[in-house]
Scaffold this motif. Structure first.
Motif, mmCIF file in Angstrom:
data_model
loop_
_atom_site.group_PDB
_atom_site.id
_atom_site.type_symbol
_atom_site.label_atom_id
_atom_site.label_comp_id
_atom_site.label_asym_id
_atom_site.label_seq_id
_atom_site.Cartn_x
_atom_site.Cartn_y
_atom_site.Cartn_z
ATOM 1 N N VAL A 138 -31.998 7.826 5.358
ATOM 2 C CA VAL A 138 -31.153 7.027 6.229
ATOM 3 C C VAL A 138 -32.010 6.496 7.369
ATOM 4 N N VAL A 139 -31.710 5.279 7.815
ATOM 5 C CA VAL A 139 -32.468 4.624 8.883
ATOM 6 C C VAL A 139 -31.706 4.743 10.196
ATOM 7 N N CYS A 140 -32.403 5.187 11.230
ATOM 8 C CA CYS A 140 -31.844 5.197 12.580
ATOM 9 C C CYS A 140 -32.912 4.632 13.506
ATOM 10 N N SER A 141 -32.857 3.333 13.737
ATOM 11 C CA SER A 141 -33.937 2.647 14.452
ATOM 12 C C SER A 141 -33.804 2.804 15.960
ATOM 13 N N GLY A 142 -34.825 2.262 16.647
ATOM 14 C CA GLY A 142 -34.855 2.372 18.098
ATOM 15 C C GLY A 142 -33.939 1.420 18.837
ATOM 16 N N GLY A 143 -33.466 0.359 18.166
ATOM 17 C CA GLY A 143 -32.529 -0.561 18.786
ATOM 18 C C GLY A 143 -33.198 -1.746 19.466
ATOM 19 N N PRO A 144 -32.423 -2.799 19.699
ATOM 20 C CA PRO A 144 -32.968 -4.030 20.288
ATOM 21 C C PRO A 144 -33.129 -3.947 21.807
ATOM 22 N N MET A 145 -34.087 -4.695 22.293
ATOM 23 C CA MET A 145 -34.304 -4.841 23.734
ATOM 24 C C MET A 145 -33.182 -5.687 24.346
ATOM 25 N N LEU A 146 -32.830 -5.386 25.551
ATOM 26 C CA LEU A 146 -31.898 -6.253 26.272
ATOM 27 C C LEU A 146 -32.591 -7.564 26.645
ATOM 28 N N ALA A 147 -31.797 -8.600 26.865
ATOM 29 C CA ALA A 147 -32.359 -9.865 27.335
ATOM 30 C C ALA A 147 -32.875 -9.715 28.760
ATOM 31 N N GLY A 148 -33.928 -10.464 29.060
ATOM 32 C CA GLY A 148 -34.412 -10.527 30.429
ATOM 33 C C GLY A 148 -33.791 -11.703 31.161
ATOM 34 N N THR A 149 -34.338 -12.022 32.313
ATOM 35 C CA THR A 149 -33.830 -13.161 33.093
ATOM 36 C C THR A 149 -34.999 -14.017 33.561
ATOM 37 N N TYR A 150 -34.768 -15.313 33.571
ATOM 38 C CA TYR A 150 -35.770 -16.246 34.085
ATOM 39 C C TYR A 150 -35.046 -17.515 34.512
ATOM 40 N N ASP A 151 -35.306 -17.943 35.725
ATOM 41 C CA ASP A 151 -34.705 -19.160 36.265
ATOM 42 C C ASP A 151 -33.183 -19.095 36.202
ATOM 43 N N GLY A 152 -32.667 -17.898 36.467
ATOM 44 C CA GLY A 152 -31.224 -17.719 36.517
ATOM 45 C C GLY A 152 -30.541 -17.661 35.169
ATOM 46 N N GLN A 153 -31.290 -17.579 34.080
ATOM 47 C CA GLN A 153 -30.717 -17.541 32.740
ATOM 48 C C GLN A 153 -31.273 -16.362 31.950
ATOM 49 N N GLU A 154 -30.545 -15.969 30.901
ATOM 50 C CA GLU A 154 -31.058 -14.949 29.999
ATOM 51 C C GLU A 154 -32.318 -15.467 29.315
ATOM 52 N N ALA A 155 -33.262 -14.580 29.109
ATOM 53 C CA ALA A 155 -34.534 -14.974 28.509
ATOM 54 C C ALA A 155 -35.022 -13.871 27.578
ATOM 55 N N SER A 156 -35.900 -14.252 26.662
ATOM 56 C CA SER A 156 -36.505 -13.308 25.732
ATOM 57 C C SER A 156 -37.968 -13.686 25.549
ATOM 58 N N LEU A 157 -38.634 -13.024 24.629
ATOM 59 C CA LEU A 157 -40.038 -13.343 24.377
ATOM 60 C C LEU A 157 -40.210 -14.794 23.933
ATOM 61 N N SER A 158 -39.222 -15.341 23.239
ATOM 62 C CA SER A 158 -39.297 -16.756 22.836
ATOM 63 C C SER A 158 -39.415 -17.666 24.049
ATOM 64 N N LYS A 159 -38.658 -17.370 25.089
ATOM 65 C CA LYS A 159 -38.740 -18.157 26.324
ATOM 66 C C LYS A 159 -40.127 -18.043 26.950
ATOM 67 N N MET A 160 -40.776 -16.896 26.756
ATOM 68 C CA MET A 160 -42.121 -16.714 27.293
ATOM 69 C C MET A 160 -43.104 -17.678 26.637
ATOM 70 N N PHE A 161 -43.005 -17.824 25.322
ATOM 71 C CA PHE A 161 -43.875 -18.775 24.624
ATOM 72 C C PHE A 161 -43.590 -20.207 25.078
ATOM 73 N N GLU A 162 -42.319 -20.515 25.269
ATOM 74 C CA GLU A 162 -41.959 -21.846 25.744
ATOM 75 C C GLU A 162 -42.514 -22.089 27.145
ATOM 76 N N ALA A 163 -42.498 -21.035 27.965
ATOM 77 C CA ALA A 163 -42.999 -21.172 29.332
ATOM 78 C C ALA A 163 -44.505 -21.469 29.349
ATOM 79 N N VAL A 164 -45.233 -20.882 28.407
ATOM 80 C CA VAL A 164 -46.671 -21.177 28.319
ATOM 81 C C VAL A 164 -46.882 -22.657 28.031
ATOM 82 N N GLY A 165 -46.098 -23.181 27.081
ATOM 83 C CA GLY A 165 -46.194 -24.606 26.780
ATOM 84 C C GLY A 165 -45.811 -25.475 27.957
ATOM 85 N N SER A 166 -44.762 -25.065 28.668
ATOM 86 C CA SER A 166 -44.329 -25.833 29.836
ATOM 87 C C SER A 166 -45.387 -25.828 30.926
#
Length: 257
Positions: A138-166
């Motif tokens: 049986v699988v009992c995983s560690g679970g997902p990370m909560l969303a972070g915040t950036y510029d007043g909005q929810e953010a994740s690692l995807s937003k971090m990659f976008e921020a590098v491009g920006s």
């Protein structure tokens, strides 16, 4: 039980002596011996909390009538490995994880296993091992990370990659880039988003090898510990020759819990 190969008979007295060296008792060895395969480490955000989950799983196994043994598994953080030669090792690690779990289960013929993974190659690697070994699992995983915040909005690692491009495009300042860097990933868990880890953890529920809530309870919630500890439904109690959900852990048999 598979573990009879190392716990029963005069010929296996040397084997038993080493279990006693570990602190186990004759009564412990009469029960199903269950591997708790933990990917805990200090280098992967999704794994930093797995020690606590592993302890909860062990308590649940004991309550359900089994004897737990923690065994380790490696894990690569794809995000840290990305952008350099380390990424060449990520996919290969999936096979290493699968084969290392198989090695532990064959070298020490345990009766079943609870998998405590997280992150992209670790969840599928452990599930591959469970299917290959065809023991109660049986699988009992560690679970997902909560969303972070950036510029007043929810953010994740995807937003971090976008921020590098920006930043490279001159759309945000270095200070804004650092703000995103400091706050997009707020703590432990598999990176927030439907990437491989979270998708696989949800899939494990769908095919019946993961506990309900395995794919959705956030890593930081105490409900994750409650999930790991049980109590398990009666049909999921450990018994010789069946999986944690009452069938062998082949893909077809795992289709329904």
């Amino acid at each position: 039980m598979r573990s009879d190969n190392v716990t029963k008979g005069a010929e296996r007295a040397p084997n038993r002596s080493l279990f006693y060296a570990l602190g186990y008792t004759p009564e412990d060895l009469e029960k199903p011996l269950i591997a708790v395969v933990s990917a805990h480490s200090d280098i992967v955000p999704g794994h930093m909390n797995l020690d606590k989950l592993t302890d909860a799983v062990k308590s649940g196994i004991e309550a359900a009538g089994g004897t737990p043994f923690m065994v380790p598994a490696i894990g690569v953080c794809d995000g840290i490995a990305m952008g350099h030669v380390g990424m060449k090792y990520s996919l290969a690690s999936r096979e290493l994880i699968c084969e290392s779990v198989e090695t532990m289960l064959m070298a020490h013929p345990l009766d079943g296993m609870v998998l405590v993974p997280n992150c992209d190659k670790i969840v599928p690697g452990m599930v591959m091992a469970a299917v290959r070994m065809n023991v109660p699992a049986v699988v009992c995983s560690g679970g997902p990370m909560l969303a972070g915040t950036y510029d007043g909005q929810e953010a994740s690692l995807s937003k971090m990659f976008e921020a590098v491009g920006s930043y490279k495009a001159g759309m945000i300042s270095a200070e804004q880039l650092e703000d995103c860097t400091q706050n997009c990933c707020p703590g432990c868990g598999s990176c927030s988003g439907m990437y491989t880890a979270n998708s696989m953890n949800c899939l494990c529920e769908a095919i019946g090898i993961g506990l309900p809530g395995n794919g959705t309870i956030p890593a930081v919630y105490s409900k994750r510990l409650q999930l790991a500890a049980g109590p398990a439904p009666p049909s999921w109690r450990w018994s010789a020759g069946t999986s944690a959900h009452g069938t062998s852990s082949t893909p077809a048999a795992s289709a329904t819990p």
